[in-house]
Design a protein around this motif. Structure first.
Motif, PDB file in Angstrom:
ATOM      1  N   ASN A 144       0.821  -1.200   0.000  1.00  0.00           N
ATOM      2  CA  ASN A 144       0.000   0.000   0.000  1.00  0.00           C
ATOM      3  C   ASN A 144       0.861   1.259   0.000  1.00  0.00           C
ATOM      4  N   GLY A 145       2.057   1.167   0.606  1.00  0.00           N
ATOM      5  CA  GLY A 145       2.984   2.289   0.524  1.00  0.00           C
ATOM      6  C   GLY A 145       3.396   2.570  -0.911  1.00  0.00           C
ATOM      7  N   LEU A 146       3.657   1.500  -1.667  1.00  0.00           N
ATOM      8  CA  LEU A 146       4.012   1.669  -3.076  1.00  0.00           C
ATOM      9  C   LEU A 146       2.840   2.247  -3.851  1.00  0.00           C
ATOM     10  N   ASN A 147       1.620   1.804  -3.539  1.00  0.00           N
ATOM     11  CA  ASN A 147       0.448   2.328  -4.231  1.00  0.00           C
ATOM     12  C   ASN A 147       0.248   3.820  -3.924  1.00  0.00           C
ATOM     13  N   THR A 148       0.440   4.191  -2.660  1.00  0.00           N
ATOM     14  CA  THR A 148       0.349   5.606  -2.305  1.00  0.00           C
ATOM     15  C   THR A 148       1.432   6.409  -3.014  1.00  0.00           C
ATOM     16  N   LEU A 149       2.621   5.821  -3.153  1.00  0.00           N
ATOM     17  CA  LEU A 149       3.695   6.476  -3.886  1.00  0.00           C
ATOM     18  C   LEU A 149       3.290   6.719  -5.337  1.00  0.00           C
TER      19      LEU A 149
END
Length: 571
Positions: free
Chosen positions: A399-404
């Protein structure tokens, strides 16, 4: 291989967990939009050139992009609540630094620290996945994912009111107070997640990703000042490509990478992340265009005050907030892919209609409501699509990558729309003033981005509503073993149990019903014939992977989801 130390929700989440986590996300979003009302005055307020003053915004963007995947991975390893509190604490320190200075360097330092809090969004989504029952998870994740827009929409009028009637440093004092309140509520109400990923933190991977992101986002943000064809811009972009490629090769070779690129390359994850970039582009266009349209003097804009402009844009965030329960119902019935497509269609309709709705303040309110509904549905769908496709032990990082990806979309949007508005501006008295032509062209660019996102969403694999629950899996290698085991076990369906209670073809013990076995497969919870001795057991399987132990009898709890296994899915 990374694994999770637990495989079901903790069940300790109270009713206040979701509002508290959503409040933390809103606080982070407020921090990101604080300076919107005073952007044009920053050079005067900081006694700096316009090019230098933009570093106050660029620094937050860069630190947020770097911190988001790193904090997500740290949360997977050491505790998501712990990292959430840490990111909020860093934000509070940064806000206090900015509140106490008008020095450019110190202001940039404070804003850089504030950007670290962007990791709170994926951490909050990860906490919800780990603790909430499935009937609450959909609407909770939708609200958390939309909090970035909700906070931004609600912060604009409040920040405008403060900036118009008080010292602009008070904006940071208010944000620091909200951050402290979010920390206290999180520590009081939100329990720590029991889910952990095994392994160590990938420091080389974190440094490589950070370098690549900075090399990429810096020229994207400053390209209009430096010149898009200048040696500095092209050199940094080229260096970003080289660094990110080398980082990718390195990540594929380490046992516990910062970002599991094999998982990220799955069709459902890759297409979702690419669609997230397009949603980020579309979200930021309205945030850039409508406030300027409302505040420009009559003849170029609508001549509204800073506060009125904020109030007209506020429905964008309010509508996103109220879209969360609507998303939960639609997603439960039709799946997150459908809600993403519906959201993108509504965004396209909002921008298309907005081309002719720029002549009165009420028209901008209508545009904000339509776009808020579409962006809310789209933002709410993204974490559900990601969570359905990744192991529980990688939720924070994924989810961190998606937010990025959303942040990259907003960065690209800021650069492109800024360039469009500058190139279409009229010069009056030595001052460049954006025109309606530039605003409409910006809306067309947003519509094009949404169209690309819609095409990507159409190629996402379909998900039946019954399959939307998160499944806890250790790695893609274990997935393959599990699939082979279940394929072998399906061969025993419908066979007559032998006297030992093990499925066979003739009811005789030792029947070779499964290739590669010396007897019948050992299945956890395999039925026994009434009257059979309690010590009778099936011979151990030698050809079926141990992962077959995940098949559970009807009525038992499935450890992958925390729910019950339907009778038709059991032996």
């Amino acid at each position: 291989m990374t694994q999770t130390t637990t495989d079901r929700p903790s069940g300790r989440a109270g009713g206040a967990v979701v509002p508290v986590l959503a409040f933390a996300g809103i606080v982070v979003a407020v921090m990101q939009t604080l300076l919107v009302p005073v952007i044009k005055d920053l050079p005067r307020l900081l006694d700096a050139s316009p090019a230098d003053a933009t570093w106050v915004l660029t620094s937050t963007l860069l630190s947020g992009a770097v911190a988001t995947p790193i904090m997500g991975r740290l949360g997977d390893l050491y505790g998501k609540r712990r990292m959430l509190v840490a990111s909020l604490a860093v934000m509070v320190i940064g806000a206090l630094i900015s509140a106490s200075t008008s020095d450019l360097i110190l202001m940039i330092t404070g804003r850089t620290l504030q950007g670290v809090a962007m990791g709170a969004i994926p951490l909050g989504i990860g906490l919800m996945r780990d603790m909430l029952p499935r009937e609450r998870l959909g609407s909770a994740m939708a609200l958390m994912s939309s909090s970035i827009g909700v906070g931004g929409g609600l912060a604009l009028p409040a920040a405008a009111l403060v900036a118009q009637h008080s010292d602009w440093h008070a904006l940071y004092l208010g944000a620091a107070g909200l951050g402290v309140l979010a920390i206290v509520l999180t520590l009081t109400v939100v329990p720590e997640s029991p889910v952990r990923a095994e392994g160590t933190f990938d420091l080389p991977g974190a440094l490589g990703l950070s370098a690549g992101l900075v090399l990429f986002l810096l020229p994207v943000s400053k390209g209009s000042d430096w010149g898009w064809t200048s040696g500095t811009t092209l050199g940094l972009l080229g260096a970003a490509v080289v660094v990110l490629l080398l980082w990718g090769v390195m990540e594929l070779r380490v046992p516990a990478p910062l970002v599991d690129l094999r998982t990220s390359a799955r069709r459902e994850v890759l297409l979702t992340n690419l669609a997230s970039i397009m949603v980020g582009v579309s979200f930021f266009v309205v945030s850039l265009v409508l406030p300027q349209l409302l505040q420009l003097p009559a003849g170029y804009g609508l001549g509204q005050s800073m506060v009125v402009a904020g109030l007209c844009v506020a429905p964008l965030g309010v509508t996103m907030m109220f879209t969360a329960p609507v998303y939960a119902r639609l997603s439960a019935r039709y799946g997150p892919k459908t809600t993403l497509i519906l959201g993108l269609l509504i965004i396209a309709a909002g921008y298309g209609g907005g081309l002719g709705l720029m002549n009165a303040a009420w028209q901008t309110v209508l545009t904000s409501v339509i776009l808020g509904a579409g962006i809310g549905l789209a933002y709410s769908s993204l974490p559900a699509l990601i969570i359905n496709a990744v192991p529980a032990s990688e939720t924070g990082a994924a989810n961190g990558l998606n937010t990025l990806m959303r942040s990259i979309g907003t960065s690209v949007s800021s650069a492109v729309i800024g360039m469009v508005l500058a190139n279409t501006a009229d010069t009056v008295g030595g001052v460049e003033i954006p025109t309606l032509h530039g605003f409409r062209l910006s809306f067309l660019i947003a519509t094009a981005a949404v169209t690309v996102g819609l095409l990507l969403a159409l190629f996402l694999p379909g998900t039946r509503p019954s399959e939307q629950l998160p499944r806890l899996r250790a790695s893609s290698e274990e997935d393959a073993n599990l699939e082979r085991a279940e394929a072998a076990l399906r061969g025993t369906r419908g066979r007559v149990p032998n006297p030992a209670g093990v499925p066979g073809t003739t009811g005789v013990p030792g029947t070779t019903g499964v290739p590669g076995t010396t007897g019948a497969p050992r299945v956890t919870g395999a039925p026994r014939v009434t009257g059979a001795p309690s010590t009778t057991r099936a011979p151990a399987t030698t050809g079926v992977p141990v992962a077959c132990a995940r098949v559970t009898p009807a009525g038992r709890n499935d450890p992958r989801t925390g729910g019950s296994v339907p009778a038709e899915d059991t032996l």
